[in-house]
Design an enzyme around this catalytic site. Structure first.
Site, PDB file in Angstrom:
ATOM      1  N   GLU A   1     104.074  28.953 -14.896  1.00  0.00           N
ATOM      2  CA  GLU A   1     103.103  29.858 -15.496  1.00  0.00           C
ATOM      3  C   GLU A   1     103.561  30.242 -16.892  1.00  0.00           C
ATOM      4  OE1 GLU A   1     102.414  33.119 -12.837  1.00  0.00           O
ATOM      5  OE2 GLU A   1     101.318  31.884 -11.401  1.00  0.00           O
TER       6      GLU A   1
ATOM      7  N   HIS B   1      94.824  44.462 -15.508  1.00  0.00           N
ATOM      8  CA  HIS B   1      95.436  43.721 -14.415  1.00  0.00           C
ATOM      9  C   HIS B   1      96.683  44.385 -13.846  1.00  0.00           C
ATOM     10  CE1 HIS B   1      96.369  40.297 -11.933  1.00  0.00           C
ATOM     11  NE2 HIS B   1      97.502  40.045 -12.572  1.00  0.00           N
TER      12      HIS B   1
ATOM     13  N   HIS C   1      94.705  40.795 -18.005  1.00  0.00           N
ATOM     14  CA  HIS C   1      94.735  39.373 -17.672  1.00  0.00           C
ATOM     15  C   HIS C   1      93.655  38.667 -18.470  1.00  0.00           C
ATOM     16  CE1 HIS C   1      95.066  35.665 -15.463  1.00  0.00           C
ATOM     17  NE2 HIS C   1      96.085  36.166 -14.776  1.00  0.00           N
TER      18      HIS C   1
ATOM     19  N   ARG D   1     100.884  36.997 -21.886  1.00  0.00           N
ATOM     20  CA  ARG D   1      99.525  37.446 -21.571  1.00  0.00           C
ATOM     21  C   ARG D   1      98.906  38.323 -22.650  1.00  0.00           C
ATOM     22  NH1 ARG D   1      99.934  38.707 -15.068  1.00  0.00           N
ATOM     23  NH2 ARG D   1      99.738  36.539 -14.415  1.00  0.00           N
TER      24      ARG D   1
ATOM     25  N   ARG E   1     104.781  42.368 -18.703  1.00  0.00           N
ATOM     26  CA  ARG E   1     105.291  41.714 -17.495  1.00  0.00           C
ATOM     27  C   ARG E   1     105.200  40.199 -17.589  1.00  0.00           C
ATOM     28  NH1 ARG E   1     102.791  39.872 -12.581  1.00  0.00           N
ATOM     29  NH2 ARG E   1     100.784  40.424 -13.468  1.00  0.00           N
TER      30      ARG E   1
END
Length: 509
Positions: free
Chosen positions: A112, A332, A227, A273, A367
């Site tokens: 990811e 998110h 997100h 992100r 994060r």
């Protein structure tokens, strides 16, 4: 209701695992809905980050975590958690979690955004959170030391001599008191404060509000992660299109097929992100539709590789094998929360927090993907061990603890909730500035003054706390982006506050 050795509030992964690992102590588990029903854990698609591959190591995992966290990650904690990750996976497997495996029996791994290795461990494809929660829920229901109270809404923490003495909660409209000297808050995040969110509607930060009213220290509230790929369909909350889809090569494009992420971004669609979410948001703001095109990268393999995403898209007539998936950016994850140390202890004796409700310093300002489930697994064990080793404070014999009945809802609840959520997305969202933040603060103060209904009152309080923290941070860092302060300060500093600091309405310029 009789007392308990420990009260755990919340039935997501962090709460359930904490309760399980507290054995043999008597645990009362309070959950607003059915066990696991309103938990964001069940919606986690991506998986669990863990250095289990032959080309990986906890040191590399920690390095990626620190890099994504934009200067605010506790580096020692990041390394410790990365080292505990394989053991945490083993504990979940022992509870019956069905992880995806390679033909040789090793954990299958994916990649990811912002991860330098393939280290994302999945369970049941893109239904990792749901599978882990299933295993934990089943174990908790079988555990003799856990008493589960469903339909229980936490109203307040009871303090005596500035330490935990119990909790006040409601069941079926009746207010009840439970005496205990040890409480674990695992109440989840605050994503549902925002009009567009991937979080369950119950996740508006109620545990944060209750801890704040009790005087707990709060950390880094301004850091909210959005997100970049929520499925753009008429649902609330929005289904999540896992970051792992981009990890397999899917591209973010506009209606003409042009890339959304700036061409000068070296990591492209796998950038952190905050960068990708801002790119999607800016396209949205200019009236451009945004899509995730997986036709070349996955094609006919999409249903098998991402069955949950495929089912959600097909329910709205979208076939990812044949056309791009419409997406929007949505709230998110909350990196901040109730300030805790490495064992989950808060500033209030007898109170611990874990999961998304806590601010551990592991995520920093942004994060790293799939680190949230890992944090829940590791901190559940850390909290349980520390709670088990602690001695509950004793209440003085003559002290009375009397409370008023809980607030009743009004017909204006839904309207107030919508006002708050729209204000949060508009002014305390992906991009912020002083004008919008001051307008939000004024609106939330007004909402708190006009309603005594519990839900909008708590939502307005949490919105006020987040907006005040965002106003104070005059820089852009990680999940906090200020249009009027678009660069990062030279020194990275955590923000710490208490509710009493945020009740002052006059805000210095």
């Amino acid at each position: 209701m009789n007392g308990a050795d420990v009260v755990v509030v919340g039935s997501g992964l962090a709460g359930l695992l904490s309760a399980l690992e507290l054995a043999p102590a008597r645990v009362t588990l309070l959950t607003r809905a059915g066990v696991g029903d309103a938990a964001a854990s069940a919606w986690a698609q991506g998986g669990i980050a863990a250095a289990v591959g032959p080309d990986d190591s906890p040191e590399l995992h920690a390095r990626d975590t620190v890099a994504a966290g934009a200067g605010l990650v506790d580096e020692a904690l990041a390394l410790a958690i990365a080292r505990e990750a394989p053991e945490a996976l083993g504990r979940m497997a022992s509870l019956g979690a069905r992880f995806d495996r390679d033909p040789d029996g090793a954990f299958a791994t994916g990649r990811e955004a912002a991860h330098s290795r393939r280290r994302i461990v999945h369970a049941e494809g893109d239904r990792t959170g749901r599978e882990l929660l299933r295993a934990a829920t089943s174990a908790a229901r079988r555990a003799d030391h856990i008493r589960i109270v469903e339909g229980a809404t936490l109203l307040d923490l009871i303090l005596a001599s500035d330490a935990i003495a119990g909790v006040r909660f409601s069941v079926a409209g009746s207010a009840l008191t439970l005496r205990t000297g040890r409480v674990v808050l695992a109440t989840g995040g605050l994503g549902a404060l925002y009009r567009y969110t991937t979080n369950p509607r119950e996740q508006w930060g109620s545990g944060l509000a209750i801890a704040a009213r009790a005087g707990a220290l709060l950390a880094d509230l301004e850091f909210v992660q959005f997100h970049p790929t929520a499925l753009d369909v008429p649902l609330d909350p929005l289904p999540l299109v896992s970051e792992a889809v981009r990890g397999e090569g899917a591209r973010l494009v506009d209606g003409a097929g042009r890339p959304i992420v700036p061409l000068d971004e070296p990591r492209g669609d796998l950038a952190p992100r905050d960068i990708v979410a801002r790119a999607v948001f800016r396209a949205m703001r200019h009236g451009e539709a945004t899509f995730l095109d997986a036709r070349t990268a996955l094609g006919n393999a999409f249903p098998e590789r991402f069955p949950g995403v495929f089912a959600a898209a097909r329910a709205y007539g979208i076939d990812p094998r044949e056309k791009p998936i419409p997406v929007v950016a949505a709230a998110h994850y909350h990196m901040g929360g109730i300030a805790v140390d490495g064992t989950g202890r808060t500033s209030i004796p007898g109170l611990w927090a874990c999961g998304e409700a806590s601010g551990t310093g592991f995520h920093g300002a942004n994060r790293l993907a799939s680190n949230s489930l890992l944090e829940a697994l590791v901190f559940a064990g850390r909290v349980a061990r520390d709670v088990g080793a602690s001695v509950a404070p004793k209440r003085s014999p003559g002290q009375r603890l009397d409370f008023q009945p809980p607030f009743r809802g009004t017909d204006e609840d839904a309207a107030a909730v919508l006002r708050i959520r729209e204000r949060m997305f508009a002014d305390v969202g992906i991009e912020r500035d002083e004008r919008g933040l001051r307008a939000a603060i004024e609106a939330f103060v007004d909402e708190r003054g006009r309603t005594r209904a519990r839900v909008p009152s708590e939502m307005a309080l949490v919105g006020l706390l987040v907006a005040r923290a965002a106003l104070r941070r005059r820089e852009s860092r990680g999940g906090h982006f200020r249009l009027d302060y678009p660069t990062a300060a030279q020194t990275a500093e955590h923000s710490l506050s208490r509710l009493e600091d945020d009740l002052e309405i006059r805000i210095p310029a």
